[in-house]
Design a protein around this motif. Structure first.
Motif, short mmCIF file in Angstrom:
data_model
loop_
_atom_site.label_atom_id
_atom_site.label_comp_id
_atom_site.label_asym_id
_atom_site.label_seq_id
_atom_site.Cartn_x
_atom_site.Cartn_y
_atom_site.Cartn_z
N VAL A 13 15.31 5.86 -7.26
CA VAL A 13 13.86 5.91 -7.38
C VAL A 13 13.35 4.50 -7.12
O VAL A 13 13.58 3.59 -7.92
CB VAL A 13 13.42 6.40 -8.77
N LEU A 14 12.71 4.32 -5.97
CA LEU A 14 12.37 2.99 -5.49
C LEU A 14 10.86 2.76 -5.58
O LEU A 14 10.08 3.49 -4.97
CB LEU A 14 12.84 2.87 -4.04
N LEU A 15 10.48 1.73 -6.34
CA LEU A 15 9.09 1.30 -6.39
C LEU A 15 8.87 0.29 -5.27
O LEU A 15 9.62 -0.69 -5.15
CB LEU A 15 8.78 0.65 -7.74
N CYS A 16 7.83 0.50 -4.46
CA CYS A 16 7.59 -0.33 -3.27
C CYS A 16 6.20 -0.95 -3.37
O CYS A 16 5.23 -0.26 -3.72
CB CYS A 16 7.69 0.51 -2.00
N ILE A 17 6.11 -2.24 -3.04
CA ILE A 17 4.88 -3.00 -3.26
C ILE A 17 4.54 -3.84 -2.04
O ILE A 17 5.41 -4.53 -1.48
CB ILE A 17 5.04 -3.95 -4.47
N ASP A 18 3.26 -3.80 -1.63
CA ASP A 18 2.77 -4.73 -0.60
C ASP A 18 1.37 -5.18 -0.95
O ASP A 18 0.47 -4.36 -1.13
CB ASP A 18 2.76 -4.07 0.78
N THR A 19 1.18 -6.49 -1.06
CA THR A 19 -0.15 -7.07 -1.29
C THR A 19 -0.39 -8.22 -0.31
O THR A 19 -1.13 -9.15 -0.61
CB THR A 19 -0.31 -7.58 -2.74
N LEU B 35 -3.95 -3.17 -0.38
CA LEU B 35 -3.01 -3.10 -1.49
C LEU B 35 -2.31 -1.76 -1.39
O LEU B 35 -2.96 -0.71 -1.41
CB LEU B 35 -3.76 -3.24 -2.81
N SER B 36 -1.00 -1.77 -1.27
CA SER B 36 -0.24 -0.55 -1.00
C SER B 36 0.96 -0.48 -1.94
O SER B 36 1.73 -1.44 -2.06
CB SER B 36 0.24 -0.57 0.46
N VAL B 37 1.10 0.66 -2.62
CA VAL B 37 2.26 0.89 -3.48
C VAL B 37 2.82 2.27 -3.17
O VAL B 37 2.09 3.17 -2.75
CB VAL B 37 1.91 0.77 -4.98
N ALA B 38 4.12 2.43 -3.39
CA ALA B 38 4.75 3.71 -3.13
C ALA B 38 5.91 3.91 -4.09
O ALA B 38 6.49 2.94 -4.59
CB ALA B 38 5.25 3.80 -1.68
N LEU B 39 6.24 5.16 -4.33
CA LEU B 39 7.41 5.52 -5.12
C LEU B 39 8.22 6.50 -4.28
O LEU B 39 7.75 7.58 -3.93
CB LEU B 39 7.01 6.16 -6.44
N LEU B 40 9.43 6.08 -3.91
CA LEU B 40 10.30 6.89 -3.08
C LEU B 40 11.42 7.46 -3.94
O LEU B 40 12.13 6.71 -4.62
CB LEU B 40 10.91 6.06 -1.94
N THR B 41 11.56 8.77 -3.94
CA THR B 41 12.63 9.43 -4.67
C THR B 41 13.54 10.13 -3.68
O THR B 41 13.31 10.11 -2.47
CB THR B 41 12.07 10.46 -5.67
N ASP B 42 14.58 10.78 -4.17
CA ASP B 42 15.51 11.48 -3.29
C ASP B 42 14.85 12.68 -2.61
O ASP B 42 15.31 13.13 -1.56
CB ASP B 42 16.74 11.96 -4.07
N SER B 43 13.77 13.19 -3.18
CA SER B 43 13.16 14.40 -2.64
C SER B 43 11.72 14.23 -2.14
O SER B 43 11.27 14.99 -1.28
CB SER B 43 13.17 15.51 -3.70
N ASN C 213 8.13 11.35 -1.46
CA ASN C 213 7.51 10.03 -1.41
C ASN C 213 6.07 10.14 -1.91
O ASN C 213 5.35 11.08 -1.54
CB ASN C 213 7.50 9.47 0.01
N PHE C 214 5.66 9.19 -2.73
CA PHE C 214 4.29 9.12 -3.21
C PHE C 214 3.73 7.74 -2.86
O PHE C 214 4.45 6.74 -2.96
CB PHE C 214 4.24 9.31 -4.73
N SER C 215 2.47 7.69 -2.45
CA SER C 215 1.90 6.38 -2.10
C SER C 215 0.41 6.35 -2.39
O SER C 215 -0.26 7.39 -2.41
CB SER C 215 2.15 6.05 -0.63
N ILE C 216 -0.10 5.14 -2.63
CA ILE C 216 -1.52 4.90 -2.82
C ILE C 216 -1.87 3.61 -2.08
O ILE C 216 -1.12 2.62 -2.15
CB ILE C 216 -1.89 4.75 -4.31
N ALA D 223 3.81 0.17 2.28
CA ALA D 223 4.73 0.25 1.15
C ALA D 223 5.81 1.30 1.39
O ALA D 223 6.98 1.09 1.04
CB ALA D 223 3.96 0.57 -0.13
N VAL D 224 5.45 2.43 2.00
CA VAL D 224 6.45 3.45 2.33
C VAL D 224 7.44 2.90 3.36
O VAL D 224 8.66 3.09 3.23
CB VAL D 224 5.77 4.73 2.85
N CYS D 225 6.94 2.21 4.38
CA CYS D 225 7.83 1.61 5.38
C CYS D 225 8.79 0.62 4.73
O CYS D 225 10.00 0.62 5.02
CB CYS D 225 7.01 0.89 6.45
N VAL D 226 8.27 -0.22 3.86
CA VAL D 226 9.09 -1.21 3.15
C VAL D 226 10.20 -0.49 2.38
O VAL D 226 11.37 -0.88 2.40
CB VAL D 226 8.22 -2.08 2.23
N GLY D 227 9.84 0.57 1.69
CA GLY D 227 10.81 1.30 0.89
C GLY D 227 11.87 1.98 1.73
O GLY D 227 13.07 1.94 1.40
#
Length: 199
Positions: free
Chosen positions: A2-8, A13-21, A23-26, A170-174
């Motif tokens: 479960v990967l928390l991803c951050i870009d500022t 301002l971009s954040v994402a949470l990538l799981t095995d199943s 992806n969530f992002s804002i 943030a998703v790309c970073v993750g």
């Protein structure tokens, strides 16, 4: 993982949470105040994913080049989470993130806010062909590959072919970090100007 991803690192301002199943992002367009907004946005992201901070097993962060202050905000936050949760922190350059999953050769050119651009060239697999460097618009007009940029309109007006990165940064970073855990980039700032280093 479960990967928390951050870009500022820019005006977004971009954040994402990538799981095995899933992806969530804002994303939020912000010219300033990212430091104050980041932690509440991470909490909003965790709520959106019906998750909590204890579920995070790794952190991925955009390390630049970009806004000097923005890069520092993201990296310091990522390191703090990594230390508090005792999880690894992975660094990913903004340049590589912009080239992610486009499946063709591209030139990434990010606005330096000083009349030129942070540039790197990538092949169709997203592998870098050179080191990050600075180029002017005149130099970029000779580009033989499409331009991917955070200021695409400038290149469109100059008559150059452009591509857009469809995913949040943030998703790309993750996603890049997920594929580079055996040889991760450290979460240290990437600055291309000496002045930024000495501020």
């Amino acid at each position: 993982m479960v990967l928390l991803c951050i870009d500022t690192s820019s005006n977004t301002l971009s954040v994402a949470l990538l799981t095995d199943s899933e992806n969530f992002s804002i994303e939020r367009q912000m010219l300033r105040g990212q430091g104050e907004a980041l932690i509440p946005l991470i909490q909003e992201l965790l709520d959106k994913a019906h998750s909590d901070v204890k579920s995070i097993t790794g952190i991925a962060v955009a390390v630049g080049p970009g806004s000097f202050t923005g890069v520092r905000i993201a990296i310091s936050t990522a390191r703090a989470f990594g230390l508090a949760l005792n999880v690894p922190v992975y660094g990913v350059t903004n340049l590589k993130a912009f080239a992610h999953h486009l499946n063709q050769p591209v030139t990434v050119a990010l606005d330096s806010k000083r009349g030129d651009f942070f540039v790197q060239h990538f092949d169709e697999k997203g592998q870098a062909l050179d080191e990050p460097h600075i180029e002017t618009m005149e130099q970029l007009k000779d580009s033989q590959t499409p331009i991917v940029s955070d200021v695409s309109q400038i290149f469109i007006e100059a008559g150059l072919k452009t591509l857009n990165q469809p995913l949040s940064l943030a998703v790309c970073v993750g996603q890049i970090a997920q594929n580079a855990t055996d040889n991760p980039l450290p979460a240290t700032p990437l600055y291309l100007r000496q002045a930024d280093v000495t501020v």
